[in-house]
Design an enzyme around this catalytic site. Structure first.
Site, PDB file in Angstrom:
ATOM      1  CD1 TRP A  78       2.141   2.247   2.630  1.00 24.08           C
ATOM      2  CD2 TRP A  78       4.250   2.795   2.638  1.00 24.08           C
ATOM      3  NE1 TRP A  78       2.014   2.378   1.468  1.00 24.08           N
ATOM      4  CE2 TRP A  78       3.461   2.270   1.374  1.00 24.08           C
ATOM      5  CE3 TRP A  78       5.930   2.325   2.202  1.00 24.08           C
ATOM      6  CZ2 TRP A  78       4.726   1.868   0.144  1.00 24.08           C
ATOM      7  CZ3 TRP A  78       6.247   2.284   1.223  1.00 24.08           C
ATOM      8  CH2 TRP A  78       6.249   2.204  -0.082  1.00 24.08           C
ATOM      9  CG  ASP A 123      -3.605  10.543  -1.419  1.00 23.92           C
ATOM     10  OD1 ASP A 123      -2.415  10.225  -0.666  1.00 23.92           O
ATOM     11  OD2 ASP A 123      -3.248  11.120  -2.618  1.00 23.92           O
ATOM     12  CD  GLU A 148       0.963   3.768  -1.118  1.00 25.48           C
ATOM     13  OE1 GLU A 148       1.507   4.118  -2.082  1.00 25.48           O
ATOM     14  OE2 GLU A 148       0.224   3.047  -0.271  1.00 25.48           O
ATOM     15  CD  GLU A 149       2.189  11.379  -2.696  1.00 29.93           C
ATOM     16  OE1 GLU A 149       3.345  11.247  -3.536  1.00 29.93           O
ATOM     17  OE2 GLU A 149       1.522  12.114  -3.500  1.00 29.93           O
ATOM     18  CD  GLU A 202       4.058   3.517 -10.524  1.00 31.36           C
ATOM     19  OE1 GLU A 202       4.902   4.545 -10.052  1.00 31.36           O
ATOM     20  OE2 GLU A 202       3.808   3.057  -9.204  1.00 31.36           O
TER      21      GLU A 202
HETATM   22  C1  NOJ Z   1       5.907   5.382  -2.377  1.00 32.78           C
HETATM   23  C2  NOJ Z   1       3.637   5.672  -2.910  1.00 32.78           C
HETATM   24  O1  NOJ Z   1       3.558   4.534  -3.471  1.00 32.78           O
HETATM   25  C3  NOJ Z   1       4.077   6.722  -3.795  1.00 32.78           C
HETATM   26  O2  NOJ Z   1       2.628   6.496  -4.294  1.00 32.78           O
HETATM   27  C4  NOJ Z   1       4.188   8.203  -2.924  1.00 32.78           C
HETATM   28  O3  NOJ Z   1       4.730   8.840  -4.575  1.00 32.78           O
HETATM   29  C5  NOJ Z   1       5.655   7.931  -3.026  1.00 32.78           C
HETATM   30  N1  NOJ Z   1       5.801   6.438  -2.128  1.00 32.78           N
HETATM   31  C6  NOJ Z   1       6.402   8.805  -2.136  1.00 32.78           C
HETATM   32  O4  NOJ Z   1       5.699   9.241  -1.162  1.00 32.78           O
HETATM   33  C1  NOJ Z   2       1.805   3.791  -5.880  1.00 29.44           C
HETATM   34  C2  NOJ Z   2       0.940   4.006  -5.876  1.00 29.44           C
HETATM   35  O1  NOJ Z   2       0.745   6.090  -5.962  1.00 29.44           O
HETATM   36  C3  NOJ Z   2      -0.397   3.812  -4.892  1.00 29.44           C
HETATM   37  O2  NOJ Z   2      -1.699   3.894  -5.528  1.00 29.44           O
HETATM   38  C4  NOJ Z   2      -0.135   2.281  -6.139  1.00 29.44           C
HETATM   39  O3  NOJ Z   2      -1.144   1.987  -4.213  1.00 29.44           O
HETATM   40  C5  NOJ Z   2       1.012   1.518  -5.285  1.00 29.44           C
HETATM   41  N1  NOJ Z   2       2.434   2.829  -6.259  1.00 29.44           N
HETATM   42  C6  NOJ Z   2       1.810   0.816  -5.939  1.00 29.44           C
HETATM   43  O4  NOJ Z   2       1.074   0.317  -7.083  1.00 29.44           O
END
Ligand code: NOJ
Ligand code: NOJ
Length: 586
Positions: free
Chosen positions: A147, A203, A206-207, A429
């Protein structure tokens, strides 16, 4: 022209009174109706996703917020520290505003987080970086898959949610619970923030592994209010009062002059226009503040110009925004370069754009005037083309025109959400950038929470002050925080052929951020056929957990990765200490 728009609104005012007490146009009546029903769906939607009794969270432990009941495509059946804290912040505000039925849920959150803080995970142990773990399984066990970790916004966001509750407890005769049950969690989160705020991390999306505006803005707020809470409780918050102004200093560096660059210290190939920054402004709203630009308050000139820059960046990238003129609300996503599900608008992002506008209106009404300056002028001109710079007092026609136009503009964002919300009110979402159909995770808890907070602001409901007024002057120069590095020697036994070289690559900037081109070369100076040692000593930040791997590059330049899983390592806390890690190629 300004007077006309007020004049036109007057007849409708008699029929439809906006919650702000400002005149609203008749065509917005349907927004009001939508808001009433959608608020009911949203509070139900939030509660359904919280264990143990939430109808869509069966199997989740008490007080655990499930991000979404979606178990595949995408699998969001986890609890994220960020989503949970933002959701609970909304619930605490609602509780303070009078919904006493939430008390049990708040206490269950407190217990669940007390426990989660003790769970060792791939980001580290309880005192070695583990609080930066982004998500856990819903039964409160660690999630051990790959992750984007760590994510350093979780601890400060949780501290803020709990500080709101703690302050309410103190004001309502329960200092004991605040001191004995809440403070220990808050203190650990603040200690994490003090220790790690100057280190890079992922950030909120999560990227991106770098310095995120949202993470630092949330940290600044948490440390400022945390220091005040500590004083109230006769506790200490080591380093909070010294770190807060340094973070504020650092935050100034995200301002480009025309927008907030949401991610710095990273080469991500993006403009940095990202709803990250709008969510930061709404999260750090202080009802007692002036429109301070140093803290990017919703009504500040910087945050208004940033609102324009970020929302404009989505005008041309989504089909659903085609034909919508400048100055009218559009569907908003995370950032225009997004490719997640092909890149679409998000409900929570579109609602954040509305929330900032409503929060600004709240602040102007509280302050009793609006200042339009050269920085904010382009924002205002989109709404009121003939406006000029100046300060407009609350009784003036211009003040009323601005409040009316900005409120209508905010309602436009809610109307976009309304347009793409299915009849049952379910908020996913995302919604498809072309067709507008709901997409990705269904019943996203954060989407529902975002609806509640945006419409709370519209109704003039805000949380208590966090002390922005006494925490908004950055020091004239930022003193680089004391760097604390450790030396780690990586020994990798790998039998290689002539012309092949071994490198280490991993999750940290110092390890090339997983980019083979930036991998750190190992030395073969001690290599023998009986002991095929490759090694390198790397300076790394202390108390940091990260994933890494070795790669070999052949003479032709081909990159060969070790087999999965990733390796992981946590550096020691002792500044300047040395340690050795022995690995064998796999
Ligand atoms: C899952 C993350 O929650 C999401 O924010 C991200 O864009 C994708 N993985 C791709 O990295
Ligand atoms: C993807 C989002 O980018 C992230 O900010 C969030 O925490 C997770 N999904 C779960 O909702």
């Amino acid at each position: 022209m300004l007077l006309t728009s007020i004049g036109r609104a007057l007849p409708a005012f008699l029929l439809f009174t906006g919650a702000l007490g400002t005149p609203v146009e008749q065509r917005q009546a349907s927004v009001d109706t939508f808001i009433t029903s959608q608020r009911a769906v949203s509070i139900e939607g939030v509660l359904a996703n919280i264990g143990a009794d939430g109808s869509k969270a069966q199997g989740a432990a008490a007080g655990i917020v499930v991000a979404s009941p979606s178990r595949s495509n995408p699998d969001y059946w986890y609890t994220w520290t960020r989503d949970s804290a933002l959701t609970y912040k909304a619930l605490v505000e609602r509780f303070i505003a009078g919904d006493t039925t939430l008390r049990k849920k708040l206490d269950e959150y407190v217990s669940s987080q007390t426990y989660l803080q003790t769970v060792s995970n791939p980001s580290g142990g309880p005192d070695t970086g583990g609080l930066g773990e982004p998500k856990f399984n819903v039964d409160r066990t660690a999630f051990t898959g790959a992750w984007g970790r760590p994510q350093r916004d979780g601890p400060p966001l949780r501290a803020t949610a709990l500080t709101l509750y703690a302050n309410w407890l103190i004001a309502n005769g329960n200092t004991t619970q605040a001191a004995n049950t809440l403070w220990p969690i808050i203190a650990k989160d603040l200690a994490y923030a003090v220790k790690y705020w100057n280190q890079t991390g992922f950030d909120l999306w999560e990227e991106v592994n770098g310095s995120s505006f949202f993470t630092l803005a949330a940290t600044h707020r948490a440390l400022a209010e945390g220091a005040a809470l500590a004083t109230k409780l006769s506790k200490t918050c080591d380093g909070c009062a010294t770190a807060a102004p340094q973070i504020l200093c650092f935050l100034q560096g995200f301002w480009t002059g025309s927008y907030i660059d949401s991610n710095i210290n990273v080469n991500d190939g993006r403009t940095g226009k990202d709803v990250n920054s709008i969510i930061s402004s709404i999260h750090t709203l202080d009802p007692a503040s002036a429109c301070t630009s140093t803290t990017f308050q919703p009504c500040s000139s910087r945050a208004l110009l940033n609102h324009k820059a970020v929302t404009d960046s989505f005008r041309t990238v989504y089909g659903v925004n085609n034909g919508i003129p400048q100055g009218k609300a559009v569907a908003v996503g995370r950032y225009s370069e997004d490719v997640y599900y092909n890149g679409n608008p998000w409900y929570l992002a579109t609602l954040a754009a509305a929330e900032q506008l409503y929060a600004a209106v709240y602040q102007w009404n509280t302050i009793g005037s609006i200042t339009v300056d050269s920085v904010s002028l382009p924002f205002f001109k989109d709404l009121l083309p003939s406006i000029t710079t100046g300060t407009y007092a609350s009784g003036s026609a211009t003040f009323k025109s601005i409040v009316s136009a900005v409120t209508t503009y905010g309602d436009g964002y809610v109307a976009v959400v309304q347009k793409y919300t299915p009849a049952n009110g379910g908020l996913a979402e995302q919604f498809d950038k072309s067709s507008g159909s709901p997409l990705s995770a269904v019943d996203l808890t954060w989407s529902y929470a975002a609806f509640l907070t945006a419409t709370d602001r519209r109704a003039g409901t805000v949380g208590p002050t966090w002390g922005e007024k006494s925490n908004n002057v950055p020091p004239t120069t930022c003193t680089a925080p004391p760097s604390c590095n450790v030396q780690v020697t990586f020994n990798e036994r790998a039998t290689t052929t002539f012309g092949e070289n071994v490198f280490i690559v991993g999750q940290l900037t110092q390890l090339g951020n997983w980019d083979p081109n930036s991998a750190i070369p190992l030395s073969a100076s001690k290599y023998t056929s009986s002991d095929p040692l490759w090694y390198a000593t790397v300076s790394l930040p202390s108390s940091t957990s990260f994933a890494y791997k070795y790669i070999r590059k052949t003479s032709s330049g081909t990159v060969v990765w070790e087999s999965d899983p990733n390796r992981s390592y946590t550096t020691s806390s002792g500044c300047g200490s040395t340690s050795t890690q022995n690995d064998t190629w796999r």
